[in-house]
Design a protein around this motif. Structure first.
Motif, PDB file in Angstrom:
ATOM      1  N   CYS A  55       9.512  -6.687  -9.793  1.00 23.28           N
ATOM      2  CA  CYS A  55      10.682  -5.575  -9.851  1.00 23.28           C
ATOM      3  C   CYS A  55      12.028  -5.986  -9.951  1.00 23.28           C
ATOM      4  O   CYS A  55      12.758  -5.749 -10.887  1.00 23.28           O
ATOM      5  N   LEU A  56      12.316  -7.252  -9.346  1.00 28.63           N
ATOM      6  CA  LEU A  56      13.689  -7.760  -9.344  1.00 28.63           C
ATOM      7  C   LEU A  56      14.036  -8.194 -10.838  1.00 28.63           C
ATOM      8  O   LEU A  56      15.086  -8.040 -11.256  1.00 28.63           O
TER       9      LEU A  56
ATOM     10  N   LEU B 246      -2.152 -13.025   2.736  1.00 23.25           N
ATOM     11  CA  LEU B 246      -2.285 -12.934   1.029  1.00 23.25           C
ATOM     12  C   LEU B 246      -1.778 -11.595   0.786  1.00 23.25           C
ATOM     13  O   LEU B 246      -1.043 -11.330  -0.358  1.00 23.25           O
ATOM     14  N   ASN B 247      -1.973 -10.365   1.850  1.00 28.76           N
ATOM     15  CA  ASN B 247      -1.168  -9.095   1.351  1.00 28.76           C
ATOM     16  C   ASN B 247       0.096  -9.196   1.302  1.00 28.76           C
ATOM     17  O   ASN B 247       0.811  -8.367   0.391  1.00 28.76           O
ATOM     18  N   ASN B 248       0.806 -10.030   2.515  1.00 31.88           N
ATOM     19  CA  ASN B 248       2.188 -10.121   2.113  1.00 31.88           C
ATOM     20  C   ASN B 248       2.796 -10.997   1.095  1.00 31.88           C
ATOM     21  O   ASN B 248       3.610 -10.590   0.351  1.00 31.88           O
ATOM     22  N   THR B 249       2.084 -11.829   0.568  1.00 33.80           N
ATOM     23  CA  THR B 249       2.320 -12.765  -0.655  1.00 33.80           C
ATOM     24  C   THR B 249       2.216 -11.810  -1.891  1.00 33.80           C
ATOM     25  O   THR B 249       3.118 -11.812  -2.743  1.00 33.80           O
ATOM     26  N   LEU B 250       1.315 -10.777  -1.919  1.00 33.86           N
ATOM     27  CA  LEU B 250       1.037 -10.172  -3.030  1.00 33.86           C
ATOM     28  C   LEU B 250       2.428  -8.929  -3.032  1.00 33.86           C
ATOM     29  O   LEU B 250       3.053  -8.919  -4.021  1.00 33.86           O
ATOM     30  N   GLN B 251       2.848  -8.668  -1.895  1.00 35.58           N
ATOM     31  CA  GLN B 251       3.893  -7.593  -1.957  1.00 35.58           C
ATOM     32  C   GLN B 251       5.254  -8.160  -2.291  1.00 35.58           C
ATOM     33  O   GLN B 251       5.945  -7.697  -3.053  1.00 35.58           O
ATOM     34  N   ILE B 252       5.269  -9.553  -1.873  1.00 33.40           N
ATOM     35  CA  ILE B 252       6.605 -10.329  -1.932  1.00 33.40           C
ATOM     36  C   ILE B 252       6.720 -10.407  -3.698  1.00 33.40           C
ATOM     37  O   ILE B 252       7.671 -10.529  -4.431  1.00 33.40           O
TER      38      ILE B 252
END
Length: 108
Positions: free
Chosen positions: A14-15, A2-8
């Protein structure tokens, strides 16, 4: 995970924060992003987490943060790209943007 999902999700936000780079994101890819965001928002919070966390502390859980960033993306998308007057005034409006908005409305 979930941390990776949050970062993505943060990177995707931002994009699209200031413009929708259609040369980077095709209409189909953007549609898939919106489906993923819809699925994340529709997913229930895990019952074991709800049993172990006080209701005041829910906003600190990773599940809540992921859902919050999905909502940030949706709000920014509608705020920025759903208003043709704003998009025309910035010189970025095109048929492609109109089609993206239609795709978003169908998915959400």
């Amino acid at each position: 995970m979930l941390n990776n999902t949050l970062q993505i999700l943060k990177c995707f936000y931002c994009l699209i924060q200031f413009c929708l780079p259609l040369d980077l994101i095709s209409r189909d890819a953007f549609s898939e992003w919106m489906k993923v965001i819809r699925d994340i928002l529709a997913a229930p919070l895990p019952t074991d987490m709800l049993a172990n966390v006080d209701t005041d502390d829910l906003c600190e859980t990773i599940w809540w943060k992921v859902k919050k960033w999905c909502l940030h993306i949706l709000v920014r998308t509608f705020e920025r790209f759903d208003n043709p007057i704003f998009v025309v005034s910035t010189g970025n409006f095109s048929i492609e943007y109109a089609q993206v908005v239609i795709v978003i409305l169908r998915i959400v």
